[in-house]
Design an enzyme around this catalytic site. Sequence first.
Site, PDB file in Angstrom:
ATOM      1  CG  ASN A 293      -1.891  -1.103   1.304  1.00 15.39           C
ATOM      2  OD1 ASN A 293      -1.962  -1.918   0.382  1.00 15.39           O
ATOM      3  ND2 ASN A 293      -2.663  -1.164   2.366  1.00 15.39           N
ATOM      4  CE1 TYR A 295      -3.775   5.717  -0.389  1.00 10.81           C
ATOM      5  CE2 TYR A 295      -2.769   4.094   1.053  1.00 10.81           C
ATOM      6  CZ  TYR A 295      -3.829   4.516   0.270  1.00 10.81           C
ATOM      7  OH  TYR A 295      -4.936   3.723   0.134  1.00 10.81           O
TER       8      TYR A 295
HETATM    9  C1  FCB Z   1      -4.901   3.145   4.194  1.00  9.86           C
HETATM   10  C2  FCB Z   1      -5.987   2.212   4.690  1.00  9.86           C
HETATM   11  C3  FCB Z   1      -7.277   2.323   3.936  1.00  9.86           C
HETATM   12  C4  FCB Z   1      -7.601   3.766   3.581  1.00  9.86           C
HETATM   13  C5  FCB Z   1      -6.426   4.447   2.942  1.00  9.86           C
HETATM   14  C6  FCB Z   1      -6.681   5.873   2.533  1.00  9.86           C
HETATM   15  O1  FCB Z   1      -3.963   3.344   5.207  1.00  9.86           O
HETATM   16  O2  FCB Z   1      -5.559   0.865   4.606  1.00  9.86           O
HETATM   17  O3  FCB Z   1      -8.290   1.720   4.699  1.00  9.86           O
HETATM   18  O4  FCB Z   1      -8.071   4.420   4.680  1.00  9.86           O
HETATM   19  O5  FCB Z   1      -5.324   4.408   3.812  1.00  9.86           O
END
Ligand code: FCB
Length: 446
Positions: A293, A295
């Site tokens: 994941n 970001y």
């Molecule tokens: C992550 C989470 C997901 C969502 C995104 C924006 O950390 O796993 O549930 O909230 O961020």
Amino acid sequence: MPDRYDLPPGFRWGVATAAYQIEGAVGEDGRGPSVWDTFTARPGAIRDGHTGAVACDHYHRWPEDIALLQGLGVDGYRFSIAWPRIQPTGAGTVNPAGLAFYDRLVDALLDAGITPLPTLFHWDLPQALEDNGGWLDRDTAHRFADYATVMADRLGDRVPAWITLNEPFVHTVFGYALGIHAPGRTLMFDALPAAHHQLLAHGLAATALHDRGLDVLISNNLTPVGPASPSPADTAAARAYDALHNRLFTDPLLLGRYPDLTALGVPDDIFGAVRPGDLDLIHTPGLDGLGVNYYNPTRVAAPTDPALPFDLLDIPDVPHTAFGWPVVPEGLRQLLLDLRQSYGSSLPPITITENGCSVTEETAPDHPRITFLATHLDALAQAAAEGIDIRGYYTWSLLDNFEWAEGYHQRFGLVHVDFTTQRRTPRASYAWYRDLIVAHRARRSM
Ligand code: FCB
């Protein structure tokens, strides 16, 4: 620079959601309370007092949501199973209505030609387990393995791959160290046994899933960490933060050992939580894929407050999302190359299990999200061209949903949700992603 469609054959396109963020129906059909029901009731815990009690009402509207997935043309759908629907007290008795819900969902996905990719734990621990210590209690790991076994026995004939946990880093730090998420504990570094017990839970569940011939992934929140300056103090602080955010959750899985946490004042046995044999239980089952994941990257400096081991700084001179997160697509490529550098042949194939951004509701016609996705896919294609084995990309998220401490204020959906009427309206990014998937398939079949 390869174009954004230049990803390997068999690459899976998908979207991701999580149970508490979309389902609602928290008191229906025998679901037990979760830590998020309790935490959202705490005054001041969530922006504007929002809760997930109704959320996107997906529990009732799932046929419409599957139609949206079908319209999008995705290969895969990552969703999470609400443990309190399956075992209302987190142990023992299984609730048939809870199982039946996910049974129907899985069958409908398969009928729509979409491969289900369930996550077993996306932070909604049954409250009864939290009352016994939650993830600070070692027994929770064994309860999780039992629950994973129940699910594998029920759905394993139709669901080939499973994600055990979502982001144990975020759950540990936000939930147990800082109190920003459920269960709202503020233990600072004393929270770290919760990390070990989640990893142990993963290991025990992974063994049960493998015994049934199923593939196992875990979704980790990973961030490339850089020092604010080349100074030794900033570099040491960045190393300490990297150990906490990244290595604490990948070294035991891929190398069978914890990183050195002494800079954080944390002993090797994580305050007595690590028992002989635990690291084998975590490492030996092996991973069929690492869920990433991504970001944003993290910029770290030496602490100004000597009580802390580091300071986290903003990244200047780049765009920021509505959430205030810096947008650095190149960080995704960097992260993947760093993983290869750190783990070499121990690194399993990668699936991006979350990546996306929140934009303000007024932003039309959704350009920031399209740019975010396009540039991150460019970075992903670049990493693939450099030899990283990447199997799929699941964007966060299908729908606007309950964004934890931010309530309904951060809108991450390819589909806009009006939370008064529950009306779903696909955004421009939905059409863009759909067209991208079509174009990628067409190119592959040429
Ligand atoms: C992550 C989470 C997901 C969502 C995104 C924006 O950390 O796993 O549930 O909230 O961020």
